[in-house]
Design a protein around this motif. Sequence first.
Motif, PDB file in Angstrom:
ATOM      1  N   THR A  98      80.071 -12.836   2.366  1.00 55.82           N
ATOM      2  CA  THR A  98      79.304 -12.309   3.858  1.00 55.82           C
ATOM      3  C   THR A  98      78.256 -10.648   3.880  1.00 55.82           C
ATOM      4  N   GLY A  99      79.225  -9.854   2.672  1.00 59.11           N
ATOM      5  CA  GLY A  99      79.073  -8.366   2.432  1.00 59.11           C
ATOM      6  C   GLY A  99      77.453  -8.413   1.652  1.00 59.11           C
ATOM      7  N   LEU A 100      78.033  -9.446   0.250  1.00 59.49           N
ATOM      8  CA  LEU A 100      76.670  -9.689  -0.163  1.00 59.49           C
ATOM      9  C   LEU A 100      74.890 -10.472   0.427  1.00 59.49           C
ATOM     10  N   TYR A 101      75.400 -11.152   1.261  1.00 61.33           N
ATOM     11  CA  TYR A 101      74.546 -12.161   2.593  1.00 61.33           C
ATOM     12  C   TYR A 101      73.819 -10.908   2.720  1.00 61.33           C
ATOM     13  N   ILE A 102      74.302 -10.060   3.889  1.00 65.69           N
ATOM     14  CA  ILE A 102      73.475  -9.364   4.395  1.00 65.69           C
ATOM     15  C   ILE A 102      73.245  -8.108   3.591  1.00 65.69           C
ATOM     16  N   ALA A 103      73.646  -7.732   3.013  1.00 70.65           N
ATOM     17  CA  ALA A 103      73.163  -6.164   2.483  1.00 70.65           C
ATOM     18  C   ALA A 103      71.393  -6.537   2.120  1.00 70.65           C
ATOM     19  N   PRO A 104      71.023  -7.611   1.402  1.00 66.62           N
ATOM     20  CA  PRO A 104      69.671  -7.235   0.881  1.00 66.62           C
ATOM     21  C   PRO A 104      69.380  -7.703   2.001  1.00 66.62           C
ATOM     22  N   LEU A 105      69.695  -8.113   3.016  1.00 64.25           N
ATOM     23  CA  LEU A 105      68.844  -8.873   4.213  1.00 64.25           C
ATOM     24  C   LEU A 105      68.604  -7.410   5.202  1.00 64.25           C
ATOM     25  N   LEU A 106      69.497  -6.081   5.169  1.00 65.21           N
ATOM     26  CA  LEU A 106      69.012  -6.080   6.072  1.00 65.21           C
ATOM     27  C   LEU A 106      68.346  -4.549   5.702  1.00 65.21           C
ATOM     28  N   SER A 107      68.242  -4.294   4.268  1.00 72.80           N
ATOM     29  CA  SER A 107      67.336  -3.480   3.628  1.00 72.80           C
ATOM     30  C   SER A 107      66.161  -3.930   3.276  1.00 72.80           C
ATOM     31  N   GLY A 108      65.720  -4.770   3.218  1.00 71.76           N
ATOM     32  CA  GLY A 108      64.780  -5.695   2.813  1.00 71.76           C
ATOM     33  C   GLY A 108      64.981  -5.298   0.897  1.00 71.76           C
TER      34      GLY A 108
END
Length: 292
Positions: A98-108
């Motif tokens: 989950t962390g690896l998925y949302i990290a690029p999602l949050l920062s773009g």
Amino acid sequence: MIGYHARQGAHEPQPVPASDPLLGTSATPSMKATGKYFLTVIGLFLAQIGLGAITAHYAVEGRAFFGIPLADVLPYTVTRTWHTQLGVYWIATAWLGTGLYIAPLLSGHEPKLQRLGVNLLWLALLVVVVGSSFSGWLTAMHKIGVDRSFWFGSQNLEFTAPGRFWQILLFAGLLFWLLLMGRALWPALTRPSESRGLIAMVFVSAICIGLFYASSLSWSAHTHYSIIEYWRWWLVHLWVEGFFEVFATAVIALIFTRLGLVPAASANRAVVFSTIVFLFGTISTSPAPPPP
């Protein structure tokens, strides 16, 4: 809570987005690579259920499973240890993915070689899960001597059964995960935004997840059991329960703010309050340290 909201008076309605903000995002290569993490979670979860069924059935037939002498190959100590340990593994794998998925999602932002790092970490997790489980079986079957079982076999501790070698590998993997998270989240942490506080809480909880597993390295093969149990308690209840709960709360709050369901300021307050409840409740019920 009712009194607090009553004193706040009327709130301005939360603006509703014209379309689903999450559906408009495109998955980066590293985000797509996390799919195997969640397939692994499903596999570990099903394996845990199966091992739990076998363990429970041993209470009926002793060493047999519907007439099959399964305990000759998988004794009770192995099935129960695997059953409890796989619970820790699939929970950790789920939140790492989950962390690896949302990290690029949050920062773009997709860091260079992020996909390679995600794949390497997944392979490392498989090595730890399979290797520690197999070495635990070797220990139970008396294939590994007592002197070597602490390091390369099983410590026979509930939820922290893997030998020290496997614990060190898992700790190194968590540090690598923290590095991948930091690389991807850094642009969002340095860019002023309404949700930067929530993103910071996600990163702080990730730091705690990565570093606090070091408490499992606090004892040796000859440490008194009371001291081992003290540190094991901190690992199980703070690492597995406390910090993962903070991480989950911050992630869910971020998703709600992205969907326009909750204002960022309210989500920040809720996450901080939940963190106080999780960690204070856990620490306040901790056992007293053993006497020197």
